[in-house]
Design a protein around this motif. Structure first.
Motif, PDB file in Angstrom:
ATOM      1  N   GLY A 176       0.792  -1.214   0.000  1.00  0.00           N
ATOM      2  CA  GLY A 176       0.000   0.000   0.000  1.00  0.00           C
ATOM      3  C   GLY A 176       0.825   1.265   0.000  1.00  0.00           C
ATOM      4  N   SER A 177       2.124   1.183   0.012  1.00  0.00           N
ATOM      5  CA  SER A 177       2.940   2.391  -0.028  1.00  0.00           C
ATOM      6  C   SER A 177       3.966   2.276  -1.144  1.00  0.00           C
ATOM      7  CB  SER A 177       3.615   2.635   1.321  1.00  0.00           C
ATOM      8  OG  SER A 177       4.408   1.557   1.684  1.00  0.00           O
ATOM      9  N   ALA A 178       4.582   3.402  -1.434  1.00  0.00           N
ATOM     10  CA  ALA A 178       5.568   3.442  -2.507  1.00  0.00           C
ATOM     11  C   ALA A 178       6.773   2.581  -2.149  1.00  0.00           C
ATOM     12  CB  ALA A 178       6.008   4.883  -2.746  1.00  0.00           C
ATOM     13  N   PRO A 179       7.461   2.034  -3.143  1.00  0.00           N
ATOM     14  CA  PRO A 179       8.642   1.222  -2.850  1.00  0.00           C
ATOM     15  C   PRO A 179       9.716   2.043  -2.164  1.00  0.00           C
ATOM     16  CG  PRO A 179       8.043   1.108  -5.198  1.00  0.00           C
ATOM     17  CD  PRO A 179       7.159   2.120  -4.552  1.00  0.00           C
ATOM     18  N   ALA A 180      10.463   1.401  -1.293  1.00  0.00           N
ATOM     19  CA  ALA A 180      11.571   2.063  -0.608  1.00  0.00           C
ATOM     20  C   ALA A 180      12.683   2.324  -1.606  1.00  0.00           C
ATOM     21  CB  ALA A 180      12.083   1.182   0.535  1.00  0.00           C
ATOM     22  N   THR A 181      13.431   3.372  -1.349  1.00  0.00           N
ATOM     23  CA  THR A 181      14.555   3.675  -2.226  1.00  0.00           C
ATOM     24  C   THR A 181      15.838   3.257  -1.550  1.00  0.00           C
ATOM     25  OG1 THR A 181      14.735   5.902  -1.344  1.00  0.00           O
ATOM     26  CG2 THR A 181      13.367   5.630  -3.299  1.00  0.00           C
ATOM     27  N   SER A 182      16.778   2.733  -2.315  1.00  0.00           N
ATOM     28  CA  SER A 182      18.043   2.330  -1.720  1.00  0.00           C
ATOM     29  C   SER A 182      19.206   3.124  -2.291  1.00  0.00           C
ATOM     30  CB  SER A 182      18.279   0.832  -1.930  1.00  0.00           C
ATOM     31  OG  SER A 182      18.278   0.537  -3.302  1.00  0.00           O
ATOM     32  N   ASN A 234      24.250  10.716   7.073  1.00  0.00           N
ATOM     33  CA  ASN A 234      24.515   9.419   7.709  1.00  0.00           C
ATOM     34  C   ASN A 234      25.311   8.496   6.797  1.00  0.00           C
ATOM     35  OD1 ASN A 234      23.275   9.936  10.221  1.00  0.00           O
ATOM     36  ND2 ASN A 234      21.275   9.626   9.289  1.00  0.00           N
ATOM     37  N   ARG A 235      24.970   8.452   5.530  1.00  0.00           N
ATOM     38  CA  ARG A 235      25.709   7.577   4.590  1.00  0.00           C
ATOM     39  C   ARG A 235      27.159   8.035   4.431  1.00  0.00           C
ATOM     40  NH1 ARG A 235      20.510   7.207   1.335  1.00  0.00           N
ATOM     41  NH2 ARG A 235      19.806   5.092   1.776  1.00  0.00           N
ATOM     42  N   ALA A 236      27.383   9.344   4.431  1.00  0.00           N
ATOM     43  CA  ALA A 236      28.757   9.852   4.313  1.00  0.00           C
ATOM     44  C   ALA A 236      29.579   9.457   5.539  1.00  0.00           C
ATOM     45  CB  ALA A 236      28.750  11.372   4.144  1.00  0.00           C
ATOM     46  N   LEU A 237      28.994   9.566   6.731  1.00  0.00           N
ATOM     47  CA  LEU A 237      29.703   9.155   7.941  1.00  0.00           C
ATOM     48  C   LEU A 237      30.011   7.665   7.900  1.00  0.00           C
ATOM     49  CD1 LEU A 237      30.782   9.602  10.842  1.00  0.00           C
ATOM     50  CD2 LEU A 237      28.460   9.046  11.625  1.00  0.00           C
ATOM     51  N   ARG A 296      25.787  -3.710  11.292  1.00  0.00           N
ATOM     52  CA  ARG A 296      26.248  -4.786  10.413  1.00  0.00           C
ATOM     53  C   ARG A 296      26.371  -4.333   8.951  1.00  0.00           C
ATOM     54  NH1 ARG A 296      26.673  -9.692  13.102  1.00  0.00           N
ATOM     55  NH2 ARG A 296      25.604  -9.658  15.084  1.00  0.00           N
ATOM     56  N   GLY A 297      26.812  -3.084   8.782  1.00  0.00           N
ATOM     57  CA  GLY A 297      27.037  -2.566   7.442  1.00  0.00           C
ATOM     58  C   GLY A 297      25.789  -2.104   6.717  1.00  0.00           C
ATOM     59  N   GLU A 298      24.650  -2.146   7.345  1.00  0.00           N
ATOM     60  CA  GLU A 298      23.383  -1.757   6.708  1.00  0.00           C
ATOM     61  C   GLU A 298      22.824  -0.498   7.354  1.00  0.00           C
ATOM     62  OE1 GLU A 298      21.956  -3.330   4.073  1.00  0.00           O
ATOM     63  OE2 GLU A 298      23.674  -4.691   4.035  1.00  0.00           O
ATOM     64  N   TYR A 299      22.305   0.400   6.527  1.00  0.00           N
ATOM     65  CA  TYR A 299      21.675   1.630   6.990  1.00  0.00           C
ATOM     66  C   TYR A 299      20.247   1.676   6.446  1.00  0.00           C
ATOM     67  CZ  TYR A 299      20.339   6.542   7.158  1.00  0.00           C
ATOM     68  OH  TYR A 299      19.650   7.701   7.378  1.00  0.00           O
TER      69      TYR A 299
END
Length: 180
Positions: free
Chosen positions: A60-66, A92-95, A154-157
């Motif tokens: 029911g919602s838009a797909p998540a973006t990665s 956050n991704r840059a850090l 564990r390497g995932e954000y």
């Protein structure tokens, strides 16, 4: 069907023994608490929640973006939490790219250094009650009536925008004082 909380909290899939079991139990409990809290606050099918991660979006919602945008995001002080999620993610991704071992202190300090109000933040502990490194750290910035919520481990954000809880907080469960 995947719940909103499952898209944010991912239980450990590795490890053996009591410490791993304790971590899994703690993450499962946190997942259940987060699911219950968000279900009460979000209501409906989750259409009010925006998230980014590689996990499937709730039905029911838009797909998540990665994939991050190729344009540099900027902080929008007068904007909504959703307006500021691209900048929150970019910071956050840059850090994480420069410091894969970043924990709660580094993440919240980096958000502060990039213009977010540290007084509006919450963060979970980096270690369990038995002294084992936590599988992930959750952190948030309250923005108006909404929250920018992130998780790294564990390497995932992953991140999402969700309404603040009835208590006015963004995270359910035990958080640590931000005194740095």
């Amino acid at each position: 069907m995947r719940t909103t909380a499952e898209a944010v909290i991912t239980p450990s899939r590795g490890g053996r023994g009591r410490a791993a079991g304790a971590r899994r139990s703690g993450v499962v409990l946190l997942t259940a608490l987060l699911a219950a809290g968000l279900a009460g606050c979000v209501g409906g099918g989750g259409d009010d929640v925006e998230q980014t991660a590689g996990a499937p979006a709730p039905s029911g919602s838009a797909p998540a973006t990665s994939a991050p945008s190729t344009e540099a995001a900027v902080l929008v002080p007068g904007g909504s939490a959703a307006d500021n999620q691209p900048f929150f993610d970019q910071v956050n991704r840059a850090l994480i790219a420069s410091n894969p071992d970043a924990g709660g202190v580094e993440i919240t300090s980096n958000l502060r250094d990039n213009g977010f109000d540290i007084a509006a933040m919450q963060v979970t502990v980096d270690t369990t009650t038995v002294g084992v490194e936590a599988d992930s750290v959750q952190f948030s910035v309250k923005w108006g009536d909404d929250c920018l919520i992130g998780q790294y481990g564990r390497g995932e954000y992953a991140s999402m925008v969700a309404p603040a809880l009835g208590t006015g907080a963004c995270l359910i469960g035990q958080t640590r004082p931000i005194d740095w």
